[in-house]
Design an enzyme around this catalytic site. Structure first.
Site, PDB file in Angstrom:
ATOM      1  N   TRP A 159      23.383  12.111 128.538  1.00 43.06           N
ATOM      2  CA  TRP A 159      23.433  12.456 127.108  1.00 43.06           C
ATOM      3  C   TRP A 159      22.797  11.342 126.281  1.00 43.06           C
ATOM      4  O   TRP A 159      22.153  11.595 125.277  1.00 43.06           O
ATOM      5  CB  TRP A 159      24.893  12.661 126.668  1.00 43.06           C
ATOM      6  N   HIS A 160      22.991  10.083 126.752  1.00 40.23           N
ATOM      7  CA  HIS A 160      22.503   8.956 125.965  1.00 40.23           C
ATOM      8  C   HIS A 160      20.986   8.863 125.940  1.00 40.23           C
ATOM      9  O   HIS A 160      20.424   8.315 124.993  1.00 40.23           O
ATOM     10  CB  HIS A 160      23.081   7.641 126.500  1.00 40.23           C
ATOM     11  N   GLY A 161      20.341   9.373 126.958  1.00 42.10           N
ATOM     12  CA  GLY A 161      18.891   9.292 126.921  1.00 42.10           C
ATOM     13  C   GLY A 161      18.268   9.715 128.223  1.00 42.10           C
ATOM     14  O   GLY A 161      18.927   9.767 129.260  1.00 42.10           O
TER      15      GLY A 161
END
Lengths: 303, 448
Positions: B294-296
């Site tokens: 989700w963060h990247g």
């Protein structure tokens, strides 16, 4: 809501008043700087006959004290490392605004970086930061997006954390500024690869920075308006001479001011003993170049 | 309506083209919510739900992960000896897409689960999706909490507004004074890691640990505080996570809005902590891997998630993952030696994991860790800014004193005489102004 707005306004007003104490902190911090040449300009204490301007080549290659002795003209070196022509224009504007204009301006030209977009030479804001307590300097810093517009209202927004230092700032190694503003290099750098002999730097006149070209034009106009004779000096350099830059420069100056070139293929300009590194002279080289400039000024005296 | 216009203006200021994306997402989920209420068969409701999930995650996939997956496939094929021509696109990541996508998805899922009545108030729904304080970097709000607040008329609440101002002040302090100062040194050390000693590399990891906390929790405080000025109450997003006694507690205190989102919409539907040991392990790894991703779109985030799963699994196996549900040293001023030891150990584990989060590549992270242990770890670090170390020390003390509150300044010095209290706020404001003059850094979570 009314209570909130009153209290919020009150704390803001109080903060606004307390903030004014930061003015004195900034002023005190400015006095601890080792390079206070800009302050001298703004305080109207820079009334000289000859001013030397440019980047590090100006700062290191010309000795203002020697020039003064040899020509009898009061001289001062305002060369700042890593600066470009837009910074020099700023200096000249401030010099004229706060002081009697000099009679002569020796402007050291950086062949071939002077107009280059990608050059390391730029408007260096660092010398301005300690003087941000002066509104005219803070306005420049706001224009250049170094300080936020909030700093117009609040002095705290003009301070950097290093200005809280209480001790006198020491000059960085090999950056001694003498009483006439020159920075003398002693000996050789020791880290220079002299094998690069003669290797020149590329330059494409078509990619020149418009801002820098305009700044030079403005600098010449301002000098003409204030009866200042500009002497453009191309100092000796260990790199080969870039004729593309030189031709463009001559075309721009268009005979308005003399251009003194000390960088020919003469072997005497290519003796390592005179250089600190490929781009800068040491004391021996600077003494020689200053003498040449003094001789020129003495031979071409203007009333 | 004013909030919708303000929020759209705020978002459009960055790039007006992406307004259409948020407009489309909002319109889609608003319509799907209404259609779900009308649908008589459960299969129709399910179809509508999956349409919302597919479209929203589809946007997220294209904008955030397309190039990552294409490049990963190309690398995988190259490793196998074949070469294929990549056709990656020059895609700009719309700021905040991960946040508002999850927010709007929570609405359709809750309506599907009949936890929430679908709204017929399109203006309130658009305001809920695009609410400007938390639009670009959270907290990720649930429709059950935020949406009803748009229905009611709000009266100005003095206490809420004053507390909001305090929280904004503390958020700005965390961002400008703590995070941005740490960023300066962390960036230098991470970008030149080959030339520093092990002790300096460790300092770099430590600075990044404080940077990311100050940066992200600072933004959350600013967002929550701003919302309070408008009379809105957003969920708490951070609860002094670095005082956690184990990694499970850390994840209950770090980015709470995302952790609870994954818990409610991924972990529990997968079976949560029920079922066989294999199922439990699978669920834990899925949740942490998804959280990392989700963060990247980078393998570093995947490894970071995996590492946290590895930290978590032993706790789950010995049934210690729900040991610490309350605040540490809740009835005392200082922690016990045992608490201090477990907090320090948990903190060190997170510092270690953040190296993967910060590094440009997995190889870079591994080299960084190798450097810590092989290049003079016990020597004095070359980079040790004393002012920043002193600042961090004071910061930790202030955070410790506010660990029981919603935010650090909620009670701190509130009982002191007004003059003293205001002087304290002014010192914080002065520090924010002075430090804001040094290399400002963009918020880290804007890129997610």
């Amino acid at each position: 809501m009314k209570k909130f707005l009153i209290r919020f306004s009150l704390i803001c007003a109080l903060f606004f008043v307390v903030d004014k104490a930061a003015y004195f902190l900034l002023q005190a911090a400015a006095k601890k700087e080792y390079d206070r040449r800009l302050e001298l300009i703004l305080d109207g204490r820079m009334e000289k006959d000859v001013i030397i301007m440019g980047s590090s080549r100006a700062a290191h290659d010309i000795l203002a004290g020697q020039l003064e002795e040899e020509t009898g003209l009061e001289s001062y070196n305002l060369g700042y490392r890593g600066t470009d022509v837009s910074f020099h224009l700023f200096l000249l504007e401030k010099l004229i605004k706060h002081n009697e204009p000099p009679k002569k301006l020796i402007y050291v030209v950086d062949n071939p970086f002077m107009f280059s977009k990608d050059s390391v030479l730029r408007f260096n804001e660092k010398p301005l930061l300690p003087l941000a307590y002066k509104s005219e300097i803070n306005d420049v810093l706001i224009d250049r997006e170094v300080n936020s517009p909030v700093s117009k209202l609040l002095y705290l927004a003009r301070i950097r954390k290093n200005q809280f230092l209480v001790s006198q700032q020491e000059a960085p190694e090999n950056y001694f500024i003498d009483s006439t503003g020159s920075h003398v290099y002693m000996g050789n750098s020791g880290t220079v690869d002299w094998k690069l002999d003669g290797q020149g730097h590329r330059y494409e006149p078509s990619r020149a920075s418009q801002e820098k070209l305009e700044a030079l034009e403005e600098l010449m106009k301002l000098s003409q308006q204030n009866d200042i004779t500009v002497y453009f000096v191309l100092p000796p350099n260990y790199f080969s001479f870039n004729t593309l830059f030189y031709d463009q420069f001559v075309e721009i100056v268009n005979g308005r001011f003399p251009i003194l070139v000390y960088h020919k293929d003469d072997p005497s300009y290519r003796d390592k003993a005179y250089f600190y590194d490929q781009s800068h002279l040491n004391k021996k080289g600077a003494t020689l170049l200053t003498r040449e400039i003094s001789n020129y000024l003495n031979a071409n005296k203007t009333p | 309506m004013l909030l919708v216009v303000a929020s759209y203006f705020f978002y459009g200021w960055w790039d007006w083209r992406f307004l259409f994306l948020i407009l489309f997402s909002s319109l889609l989920d608003f319509t799907i919510g209404l259609q779900m209420a009308k649908a008589k068969k459960s299969s129709q409701r399910k179809l509508l739900l999956w349409t919302s999930i597919a479209v929203n995650l589809g946007f997220l996939g294209v904008f955030k992960y397309y190039n990552f997956f294409v490049e990963s496939f190309v690398e995988a094929f190259t490793l196998m000896g074949s070469s294929i021509r990549p056709s990656s696109l020059d895609i700009i990541l719309p700021v905040g897409i991960s946040f508002y996508t999850f927010q709007t998805l929570s609405y359709t899922i809750d309506v599907y689960r009949r936890k929430l009545e679908p709204t017929g108030d399109i203006v309130s729904f658009f305001a809920f999706v695009s609410f400007f304080p938390q639009l670009v970097a959270g907290p990720i709000e649930r429709a059950t909490n935020l949406l009803p607040q748009f229905y009611t008329s709000r009266n100005f609440n003095y206490s809420l507004a004053v507390d909001g101002c305090r929280q904004i002040l503390w958020g700005l302090f965390k961002k400008v004074v703590i995070a941005d100062q740490c960023a300066h040194y962390a960036n230098d050390i991470f970008n030149n890691s080959d030339s520093y000693s092990g002790s300096t590399l460790f300092m770099g990891a430590l600075f990044f640990t404080f940077q990311i906390y100050g940066d992200f929790s600072g933004y959350s405080d600013i967002a929550i505080g701003t919302s309070r000025l408008f009379g809105f109450d957003l969920k708490k997003n951070f609860a002094t996570p670095y005082f956690s006694r184990n990694i499970a507690e850390f994840w209950r205190r770090w980015h709470i809005s995302l952790s609870t989102w994954f818990r409610d919409y991924v972990y529990i539907p997968l079976g949560g902590s029920k079922g066989s040991l294999w199922m439990k392990l699978r669920n834990v790894f899925i949740i942490f891997l998804v959280s990392g991703l989700w963060h990247g779109a980078n393998w570093t985030f995947v490894i970071w998630g995996l590492l946290n799963a590895l930290y978590f699994v032993p706790l789950m196996l010995v049934k210690r993952n729900r040991s610490y549900l309350g605040v540490v040293a809740v009835n005392s001023r200082f922690p016990t030696l045992r608490e201090l030891t477990s907090m320090s150990l948990t903190f060190l584990l997170t510092v270690f994991a953040w190296i993967f989060f910060r590094a440009d590549s997995v190889l870079g992270a591994l080299r960084f860790i190798q450097g810590i242990f092989t290049r003079n770890l016990m020597h004095l670090p070359e980079v040790r800014p004393s002012y920043l170390i002193a600042l961090l020390f004071v910061f930790v003390l202030l955070e410790w004193s506010g660990r029981r509150e919603d935010h650090t300044l909620e009670r701190l010095w509130v009982a002191k005489p007004r003059g003293l209290r205001w002087a304290f706020y002014m010192v914080l404001a002065a520090m924010i102004l002075v430090f804001s003059n040094e290399e400002p850094q963009p918020f880290i979570y804007f890129q997610f």
